[in-house]
Design an enzyme around this catalytic site. Structure first.
Site, PDB file in Angstrom:
ATOM      1  CD  GLU A  87     -27.223  21.669 -19.432  1.00  0.00           C
ATOM      2  OE1 GLU A  87     -28.274  21.734 -18.742  1.00  0.00           O
ATOM      3  OE2 GLU A  87     -27.075  20.892 -20.378  1.00  0.00           O
ATOM      4  CB  CYS A 100     -30.952  25.640 -11.407  1.00  0.00           C
ATOM      5  SG  CYS A 100     -30.565  23.878 -11.341  1.00  0.00           S
ATOM      6  CB  CYS A 107     -23.159  13.441 -11.910  1.00  0.00           C
ATOM      7  SG  CYS A 107     -23.780  13.008 -10.271  1.00  0.00           S
ATOM      8  CB  CYS A 111     -29.715   8.963 -11.063  1.00  0.00           C
ATOM      9  SG  CYS A 111     -29.183   9.315  -9.372  1.00  0.00           S
ATOM     10  CB  CYS A 114     -29.967  11.816 -14.078  1.00  0.00           C
ATOM     11  SG  CYS A 114     -29.009  13.348 -14.033  1.00  0.00           S
ATOM     12  CD  GLU A 160     -25.060  14.384  -4.396  1.00  0.00           C
ATOM     13  OE1 GLU A 160     -26.092  14.245  -5.069  1.00  0.00           O
ATOM     14  OE2 GLU A 160     -25.055  14.833  -3.240  1.00  0.00           O
ATOM     15  CB  SER A 189     -30.749  19.157  -4.721  1.00  0.00           C
ATOM     16  OG  SER A 189     -31.449  17.987  -5.115  1.00  0.00           O
ATOM     17  CB  SER A 212     -32.796  13.258  -5.558  1.00  0.00           C
ATOM     18  OG  SER A 212     -32.518  14.602  -5.863  1.00  0.00           O
ATOM     19  CG  LEU A 213     -37.265   9.392  -1.224  1.00  0.00           C
ATOM     20  CD1 LEU A 213     -36.074   9.248  -0.300  1.00  0.00           C
ATOM     21  CD2 LEU A 213     -38.529   9.672  -0.424  1.00  0.00           C
ATOM     22  CG  HIS A 214     -35.961  10.273  -7.745  1.00  0.00           C
ATOM     23  ND1 HIS A 214     -36.742  11.354  -8.073  1.00  0.00           N
ATOM     24  CD2 HIS A 214     -34.677  10.714  -7.777  1.00  0.00           C
ATOM     25  CE1 HIS A 214     -35.956  12.399  -8.324  1.00  0.00           C
ATOM     26  NE2 HIS A 214     -34.707  12.041  -8.129  1.00  0.00           N
ATOM     27  CB  CYS A 331     -32.659  17.454 -16.597  1.00  0.00           C
ATOM     28  SG  CYS A 331     -33.648  17.853 -15.196  1.00  0.00           S
TER      29      CYS A 331
HETATM   30  N1  SAH Z   1     -27.230  15.359  -7.634  1.00  0.00           N
HETATM   31  C1  SAH Z   1     -28.200  16.169  -6.961  1.00  0.00           C
HETATM   32  C2  SAH Z   1     -28.537  17.477  -7.650  1.00  0.00           C
HETATM   33  C3  SAH Z   1     -28.668  17.496  -9.149  1.00  0.00           C
HETATM   34  S1  SAH Z   1     -30.091  16.772  -9.905  1.00  0.00           S
HETATM   35  C4  SAH Z   1     -29.458  15.374  -6.741  1.00  0.00           C
HETATM   36  O1  SAH Z   1     -29.584  14.286  -7.262  1.00  0.00           O
HETATM   37  O2  SAH Z   1     -30.318  15.834  -5.994  1.00  0.00           O
HETATM   38  C5  SAH Z   1     -31.462  17.767  -9.444  1.00  0.00           C
HETATM   39  C6  SAH Z   1     -32.781  17.013  -9.483  1.00  0.00           C
HETATM   40  O3  SAH Z   1     -33.186  16.708 -10.837  1.00  0.00           O
HETATM   41  C7  SAH Z   1     -32.703  15.695  -8.751  1.00  0.00           C
HETATM   42  O4  SAH Z   1     -33.854  15.514  -7.981  1.00  0.00           O
HETATM   43  C8  SAH Z   1     -32.673  14.713  -9.904  1.00  0.00           C
HETATM   44  O5  SAH Z   1     -33.073  13.440  -9.507  1.00  0.00           O
HETATM   45  C9  SAH Z   1     -33.616  15.376 -10.888  1.00  0.00           C
HETATM   46  N2  SAH Z   1     -33.521  14.860 -12.244  1.00  0.00           N
HETATM   47  C10 SAH Z   1     -32.443  14.358 -12.883  1.00  0.00           C
HETATM   48  N3  SAH Z   1     -32.767  13.940 -14.124  1.00  0.00           N
HETATM   49  C11 SAH Z   1     -34.076  14.191 -14.286  1.00  0.00           C
HETATM   50  C12 SAH Z   1     -34.995  13.987 -15.347  1.00  0.00           C
HETATM   51  N4  SAH Z   1     -34.608  13.448 -16.505  1.00  0.00           N
HETATM   52  N5  SAH Z   1     -36.264  14.375 -15.153  1.00  0.00           N
HETATM   53  C13 SAH Z   1     -36.657  14.940 -13.991  1.00  0.00           C
HETATM   54  N6  SAH Z   1     -35.849  15.157 -12.945  1.00  0.00           N
HETATM   55  C14 SAH Z   1     -34.569  14.781 -13.079  1.00  0.00           C
END
Ligand code: SAH
Length: 349
Positions: A87, A100, A107, A111, A114, A160, A189, A212-214, A331
């Site tokens: 996408e 984007c 991937c 996560c 995701c 990633e 990212s 992407s800390l979370h 996403c």
């Molecule tokens: N792999 C890289 C880049 C792709 S994801 C990374 O993790 O940074 C881009 C961003 O979208 C990341 O911060 C990821 O954690 C976030 N993301 C993924 N799924 C999501 C969701 N369902 N809701 C909100 N953010 C999400």
């Protein structure tokens, strides 16, 4: 496989070896700086246009396109030559447009929240497959918004980027050198691959780094972002410190707010400590719900409370607006919703 934007100037010169020397510049300028289709390079002979269209096929075959947010968001689902799907998203804001891009089909980072991570890894994208996403989005921005230029490119689509470092960096270089997009307008990212962050710190273009800390404690982050088991928070923070020291650029931390999981006051408190340590900018993203993760995003009121707690702690923070959620196109979900689309369509050139 060589797609249109995988070829470099030397490769193009080889393809046009029987042509006058200036032809290479003409075609290069047309394809890259102007982002035109070979068929639209009306300043070169028709036979050359045909040769280019044959030798340099487009990498991206459109499967679906969705326009949402009153025309402010365009999402494409592409099929690549081998059937892999990725996408691209174009977002228009008041005074700029951002694209984007995806760097991998699927991937491997897994996560939990995701959609792409839930589907698993398929393959890396090539430089040309990444660059062409920007070229197409740029063309669209120009026609949608009266010649608007795409100001920013974020490597935040599927995949990633640090796990496909060479192609990602190749794309960064081409976007910078040949499409004229400044390093400050390019953002990579990462889920937190420490060796990649180190490489980026030593790279010759100061692009932006988003992490992407979370989660701000290892126990929770192990669960949400499994790669944390390999490079836990302390290692990640040290790499961020090195990056800031080496580049003098600001790091940003992304934080998808998940109701009851990482939106508690203690999460904000821990996040504030980490953010202050590297003077990171925090980007809060209300979670886009995905089929494989049965947890909701944080409510708007709770997002504000979380943001205010960070502000009170002296942290630079913004809340990102979510785009495309009304049509299941947020996403990775455009792909998830098109698994059954027939693929025997003629390939576009
Ligand atoms: N792999 C890289 C880049 C792709 S994801 C990374 O993790 O940074 C881009 C961003 O979208 C990341 O911060 C990821 O954690 C976030 N993301 C993924 N799924 C999501 C969701 N369902 N809701 C909100 N953010 C999400």
């Amino acid at each position: 496989m060589t797609t249109r934007y995988d070829v470099d100037r030397a490769g193009l010169a080889e393809l046009l070896a029987d042509q006058p020397r200036y032809r290479v510049d003409q075609v290069w300028e047309g394809l890259w700086a102007q982002g035109r289709e070979p068929a639209d390079l009306t300043n070169v002979p028709a036979a050359v246009r045909e040769r280019l269209a044959d030798a340099l096929p487009s990498a991206l075959d459109p499967v679906a396109e969705s326009v949402t947010d009153d025309g402010a968001t365009v999402k494409w689902l592409w099929e690549l030559a081998d059937g892999a799907r990725v996408e691209t998203v174009l977002m228009h804001y008041k005074d700029r447009s951002t694209v984007c891009v995806s760097t991998q089909a699927g991937c491997a980072m897994a996560c939990s929240f995701c959609a792409t991570g839930q589907a698993g890894f398929e393959r890396h994208l090539s430089v040309g497959e990444i660059v062409e996403q920007v070229v197409v989005a740029r063309r669209r921005a120009a026609s949608d918004r009266d010649g608007r230029r795409v100001g920013n490119v974020v490597f935040m689509g599927m995949g990633e980027p640090m796990a496909n470092y060479d192609a990602t960096w190749g794309a960064v270089t081409r976007l910078h050198d040949d499409l004229g997009i400044g390093a400050r307008h390019l953002t990579i990212s990462t889920v937190g691959l420490v060796p990649g962050i180190r490489r980026l710190a030593g790279a010759d273009l100061p692009v932006n780094l988003a992490v992407s800390l979370h989660a701000a404690d290892d126990e929770l982050r192990d669960e949400l972002v499994p790669v944390n088991r390999r490079w836990p928070l302390e290692d990640l923070m040290v790499a961020c410190e090195e990056y800031v020291e080496a580049t003098h650029r600001r790091v940003s931390f992304e934080w998808a707010l998940i109701a009851g999981v990482n939106d508690r006051p203690e999460d904000a408190r821990r996040l504030a400590v980490l953010a202050r340590r590297v003077r990171a900018h925090v980007n809060l993203i209300p979670l886009n719900p995905t089929p494989g993760y049965e947890v909701r995003g944080t409510s708007a009121a709770e997002v504000r409370r979380f943001r205010d707690q960070l502000l009170d702690a002296g942290v630079n923070v913004t809340v990102r607006d979510t785009r495309g959620t009304t049509i299941d196109a947020a996403c990775g979900q455009l792909r998830a919703g098109h698994e059954a689309t027939p693929v025997d369509r003629p390939r576009r050139r």
